[in-house]
Design an enzyme around this catalytic site. Structure first.
Site, PDB file in Angstrom:
ATOM      1  N   LYS A  62     -57.316 147.549  25.821  1.00  0.00           N
ATOM      2  CA  LYS A  62     -56.435 148.604  25.314  1.00  0.00           C
ATOM      3  C   LYS A  62     -54.980 148.151  25.377  1.00  0.00           C
ATOM      4  CE  LYS A  62     -56.698 153.643  25.411  1.00  0.00           C
ATOM      5  NZ  LYS A  62     -57.534 153.889  24.221  1.00  0.00           N
ATOM      6  N   GLU A 103     -64.508 150.128  14.109  1.00  0.00           N
ATOM      7  CA  GLU A 103     -63.951 151.304  14.767  1.00  0.00           C
ATOM      8  C   GLU A 103     -63.342 152.278  13.792  1.00  0.00           C
ATOM      9  OE1 GLU A 103     -62.762 151.792  18.970  1.00  0.00           O
ATOM     10  OE2 GLU A 103     -61.719 149.940  18.509  1.00  0.00           O
TER      11      GLU A 103
HETATM   12  C1  LIG Z   1     -58.719 154.416  23.779  1.00  0.00           C
HETATM   13  C2  LIG Z   1     -59.509 153.995  22.610  1.00  0.00           C
HETATM   14  C3  LIG Z   1     -60.772 154.550  22.309  1.00  0.00           C
HETATM   15  C4  LIG Z   1     -61.367 155.692  23.084  1.00  0.00           C
HETATM   16  O1  LIG Z   1     -61.688 155.385  24.402  1.00  0.00           O
HETATM   17  P1  LIG Z   1     -61.924 156.542  25.439  1.00  0.00           P
HETATM   18  O2  LIG Z   1     -62.114 155.854  26.724  1.00  0.00           O
HETATM   19  O3  LIG Z   1     -63.126 157.297  25.020  1.00  0.00           O
HETATM   20  O4  LIG Z   1     -60.708 157.387  25.400  1.00  0.00           O
HETATM   21  C5  LIG Z   1     -61.466 154.035  21.233  1.00  0.00           C
HETATM   22  N1  LIG Z   1     -60.957 153.065  20.472  1.00  0.00           N
HETATM   23  C6  LIG Z   1     -59.750 152.512  20.721  1.00  0.00           C
HETATM   24  C7  LIG Z   1     -59.247 151.443  19.837  1.00  0.00           C
HETATM   25  C8  LIG Z   1     -58.994 152.961  21.793  1.00  0.00           C
HETATM   26  O5  LIG Z   1     -57.795 152.411  22.022  1.00  0.00           O
END
Ligand SMILES: *Cc1c(COP(=O)(O)O)cnc(C)c1O
Length: 337
Positions: A182, A218
């Site tokens: 992330k 995604e």
């Molecule tokens: C944060 C995020 C998610 C969702 O993750 P959670 O842990 O469910 O909040 C999904 N895809 C991306 C690219 C993200 O940055």
């Protein structure tokens, strides 16, 4: 304080305090409380120049019993350290993460939306390379902070189906790149596609695998899932972020007697699915009613009656029920204060 809890957007909201902690001379310092929305930063900080940074997003809820519930914070703490490792930053000890989180929640307790409003307190931990470098290398100093704010649903439609767009002229992340962590760079890379999709009338973009453009990757900043009969299907890919919401929905689906498949999902398969959606902390589940392929102009439609499908709804209700303390938390996901 006069907050319209029921109409909160998903956005920045000024609260009273945030917390910060600095890594210097080889160790983390004490947690500092600040009431400023600003901090000063070295002009050569690696976060600014080379994107050496990572963030998290999690929520605290005011439950039906009046207690505060923090959802799976330990998973966010672990993921933040995986992200830190991915861009060579100092990891954050789990106890430090926890103490910072509890401190900032308690100091801003009045901003936790009341039960029944559908809103929650969003927590945004951030870790940045703060030390100066001009050559490309990891910083020697780091800053960890958490700010919080009350939020409503991510998509203004709430739990109403949205329309999204398949794109092929942009990738969010490369197969061996930083898609599984992330870091802000992934978001910077997704901005153009995402803003164009909004301008063209879509809630979000559906990215495909960067290499072949065959498989679903995604859905903007959220994971994708589909339901076919009694199956919950979600993409397997080395460029998507392991969503904690998705992980939780998988456990709930299994618990509800559904079969779970994590595998590559070809775009063409969309025609065979009964329900599709996006999931993540911000939106929990966003049902999808229509997917338009920007190149072929092919259209896939779901939710023919305009409403979210029955299994998506069941999963959504069960997860939200656990988060608000209305449904038994049999997996022990909540930290209750
Ligand atoms: C944060 C995020 C998610 C969702 O993750 P959670 O842990 O469910 O909040 C999904 N895809 C991306 C690219 C993200 O940055």
């Amino acid at each position: 304080m006069n907050i319209d809890w029921k109409n909160l957007p998903f956005g920045y909201f000024k609260t009273d305090y945030n917390v910060r902690c600095y890594y210097k001379n080889g160790k983390w310092g004490k947690i500092e409380v600040s009431s400023s929305e600003y901090f000063s930063i070295h002009i050569a900080a690696t976060a600014l120049h080379y994107g050496q940074e990572a963030f998290e997003g999690l929520k605290a809820f005011r439950g039906i019993d009046g207690k505060i519930r923090i959802f799976r914070w330990d998973e966010n703490a672990k993921r933040m350290n995986r992200s830190a490792d991915g861009v060579l930053m100092q990891p954050i000890p789990s106890e430090l993460f926890k103490e910072a989180m509890l401190t900032v929640i308690k100091l801003n307790e009045k901003y936790i939306p009341p039960f029944g409003t559908g809103a929650s307190l969003y927590l945004r931990p951030l870790l940045i390379g703060s030390g100066p470098e001009v050559g490309v290398k990891p910083a020697k100093e780091y800053m960890f902070m958490i700010f919080v704010g009350p939020v409503g649903p991510y998509f203004k439609e709430g739990f109403n189906p949205v329309t999204i767009q398949i794109v092929r002229d942009f990738d969010r992340a490369a197969p061996l790149g930083t898609g599984t962590i992330k870091v802000g760079g992934n978001y910077a890379a997704s901005l153009k596609a995402s803003e164009r999709a909004h301008d063209e009338g879509f809630a979000s973009v559906l990215f495909l695998d960067a290499k072949e453009k065959i498989f679903i990757d995604e859905c903007g900043p959220a994971n994708f899932f589909a339901i076919k009969g009694n199956k919950y299907i979600t993409p397997k890919s080395n460029s998507i972020l392991p969503s904690i919401t998705n992980m939780s929905l998988i456990d709930l689906a299994k618990d509800m007697g559904m079969e779970v498949e994590r595998r590559q999902i070809a775009v063409d398969e969309l025609a065979e699915f009964d329900e599709v959606g996006a999931c993540g902390t911000a939106a929990v589940i966003t049902p999808i009613k229509k997917i338009l392929d920007r190149d072929s102009t092919k259209v896939f439609e779901f939710c023919k009656d305009g409403k979210a499908g029955p299994l998506s709804t069941k999963l959504y209700k069960r997860l939200q029920g656990i988060q608000y303390g209305e449904v038994e938390d049999k997996f022990g996901w909540n930290l209750i204060l």
